[in-house]
Write an enzyme that holds these catalytic residues in place. Structure first.
Site, PDB file in Angstrom:
ATOM      1  N   GLU A 156       0.829  -1.204   0.000  1.00 11.90           N
ATOM      2  CA  GLU A 156       0.000   0.000   0.000  1.00 11.90           C
ATOM      3  C   GLU A 156       0.867   1.259   0.000  1.00 11.90           C
ATOM      4  O   GLU A 156       0.532   2.254  -0.645  1.00 11.90           O
ATOM      5  CB  GLU A 156      -0.908   0.037   1.234  1.00 11.90           C
ATOM      6  CG  GLU A 156      -2.013  -1.001   1.225  1.00 11.90           C
ATOM      7  CD  GLU A 156      -3.013  -0.774   0.115  1.00 11.90           C
ATOM      8  OE1 GLU A 156      -2.732  -1.239  -1.015  1.00 11.90           O
ATOM      9  OE2 GLU A 156      -4.055  -0.155   0.368  1.00 11.90           O
ATOM     10  N   THR A 209      -6.165   8.755  -4.501  1.00 13.00           N
ATOM     11  CA  THR A 209      -6.139   8.647  -3.039  1.00 13.00           C
ATOM     12  C   THR A 209      -5.294   9.751  -2.410  1.00 13.00           C
ATOM     13  O   THR A 209      -5.681  10.352  -1.422  1.00 13.00           O
ATOM     14  CB  THR A 209      -5.571   7.273  -2.635  1.00 13.00           C
ATOM     15  OG1 THR A 209      -6.362   6.280  -3.263  1.00 13.00           O
ATOM     16  CG2 THR A 209      -5.635   7.070  -1.131  1.00 13.00           C
TER      17      THR A 209
END
Lengths: 334, 334
Positions: A156, A209
């Site tokens: 991530e 994001t």
């Protein structure tokens, strides 16, 4: 979950450069890992749940050439890097092999993206988790699902510059997951209410994001934080009590949604359509632009996505919809 | 809990100015209501639990003179007002009678303070709740425990200028209680782990609730708020899972304790003594200065309070200690 075919990593023998029995024919595996809805409205950065659809698939082969390579990616429109050091799947598999001290292992990966990238549904997380689940299975389930979480977090970090766990933890562990703490990492499996469905709509607009995070203020009123953690506690209680009404009352976000929802076209109207059509609760999935509603059954979920997609169509915005039960098991071998 | 003696308020007949059968001899009641630990470390303004000791007692008599009067207060060193409009017990009883449209009822109250005032143990709350429980019992249990909460909040507003519920809700409902939301009020009973004890020490220094609140910053870092609600969710999960270790890991407060603990002498050393002696977790009770530890048994709780009191003694600070099981039932008729 113990692997019945490979009892331990010790059964692997690739020292002569070739995988041998007993895993001949088992040196290949295809794994599905689920999309995830992070935050679950009030639980910014600490809650998430997995769905059974969509998700990504990874095909993995052990080879006689040490090192991890990405052989092929499908379904990504060329967006994802084939460079093994930059791709989250290969990078986290590499990290895993290093951890178990098996850098002698050769791995070939095919990644099949079956879900939209940058949609707020944990796309990178689904790929990374599929890869980690696959290599762990091939190595004889050396680590538990919980133990895989930190490896997926590294992925991530590579994908979005921030090693969060609210997508990877539910993707690996299934169901609803609480990330109680990051330092040290402490993830807790919460109960998954039976019969719960998610109605997900992805309006095809771009909300990276990183940008979505940067919009959020670094300081908040304590008063609002109290409201938020009252709701987080209510949502968690509702999951344990199987109380859909309490879950719904708790699905309120006074801190992040007011800012992030600005980036999502038709957000308020989609909320109205969800609630009018019988949703338990509604909100942004992760950092968006996908939105989701929780429902008591599949039919309600279908009604909601249909109404929301029709609304987006009126706004000239293409969308994708997914109706799925909550995934309680995490990834699976296909 | 239905009252078996008075089936409903309709059985009351005081229209001729005198209480009559069937409650002759039942027009008097003595009620105990428990002290409470608000916040439970991480759950500022939303969590609280009740203990079996200490607590306050209210003796209440129905009379033939409409109106609510405070006849006597013991154990308060003259600190509490006898003026019925200013005393939280009488004021909330009056509010209750108004709500049930029974301003014709006469009530005489004796309040017996059995716990320190301004100690951070919900002293005003225990008195108010005892009064409300008593009048509700005498009127035939017209309202449920949950329905009494708003009346007790009015009392809190009078006592400390802020109508909070994290003391009154557990005092009325017993056990651990979540105040999910204030507007609208939404209180949730959480499970009370069997065998759990509280070790409470009250260092006799003055920390008025109003001042303790004013010290807290109105804005906090979102990052810290996330840490906090991860812990709130963890604590709630731990209660449902009966997982003492998870409860302990979650009893951390990064927002309020760092400020409030400054007002409490020997705070860090008391924490060390609690944890060294086997506490599940430790922190400030409400706005302090009392501190509390949760333990798995009575003996551990006693060891902790003993060590902490010895430490306070060395600092020349008088203290009181209470060791009690968690109260799961709320107030009781004595």
């Amino acid at each position: 979950m113990p692997n019945n075919n490979l009892s331990s990593a010790e059964t692997l023998d690739i020292t002569d450069g070739k995988a041998k029995a007993p895993f001949e024919g088992l040196g290949m595996i295809r794994v599905f890992a689920p999309a995830t809805v992070a935050n679950v409205v009030c639980g910014f950065d600490v809650l998430g749940f997995a769905v059974n659809e969509p998700g990504d698939e990874v095909e993995m082969r052990l080879t006689d050439t040490p090192g991890v390579i990405i052989k092929r990616i499908t379904g990504d429109d060329g967006k994802l890097p084939l460079d093994a050091a930059k791709n989250t799947v290969s990078a986290s598999v590499q990290h895993y092999l290093q951890h178990i001290n098996r850098l002698d292992v050769g791995v070939e990966i095919e990644l099949h993206k079956k879900m939209p990238i940058g949609s707020g549904l944990g796309s990178s997380s689904a790929s990374t988790v599929a890869g980690l689940f696959a290599i762990n299975k091939l190595m004889g389930d050396l680590l538990t699902a919980k133990e895989l979480v930190p490896f997926a977090m590294k992925g991530e970090e590579l994908a979005c510059g921030y090693g969060h766990a609210d997508n990877v933890a539910p993707a690996i562990m299934g169901g609803f997951v609480l990330v109680r703490s990051y330092e040290p990492l402490d993830v807790i499996s919460l109960p998954t209410p039976a019969g719960m469905f998610a109605a997900i709509v992805y309006p095809q607009v771009d909300v990276p994001t990183k940008d979505a995070r940067q919009m959020i203020r670094s300081k908040v009123f304590l008063k609002d934080a109290v409201t938020q953690w009252g709701n987080v506690a209510g949502l968690v209680s509702g999951l344990f009590m199987n109380d859909f009404d309490l879950i719904g009352r708790s699905m309120k976000d006074v801190l992040v949604e007011p800012t992030r929802s600005i980036l999502i076209p038709g957000f308020e109207e989609m909320r109205n359509l969800a609630m009018e059509n019988g949703a338990i609760g509604f909100g942004i999935s992760g950092s968006g632009p996908s939105v989701f509603a929780l429902t008591k059954d599949e039919e309600t979920a279908k009604k909601i996505t249909k109404a929301q997609q029709q609304h987006l169509h009126k706004l000239n915005i293409n969308s994708k919809a997914f109706v799925s039960s909550v995934n309680a098991e995490g990834p699976r071998v296909m």
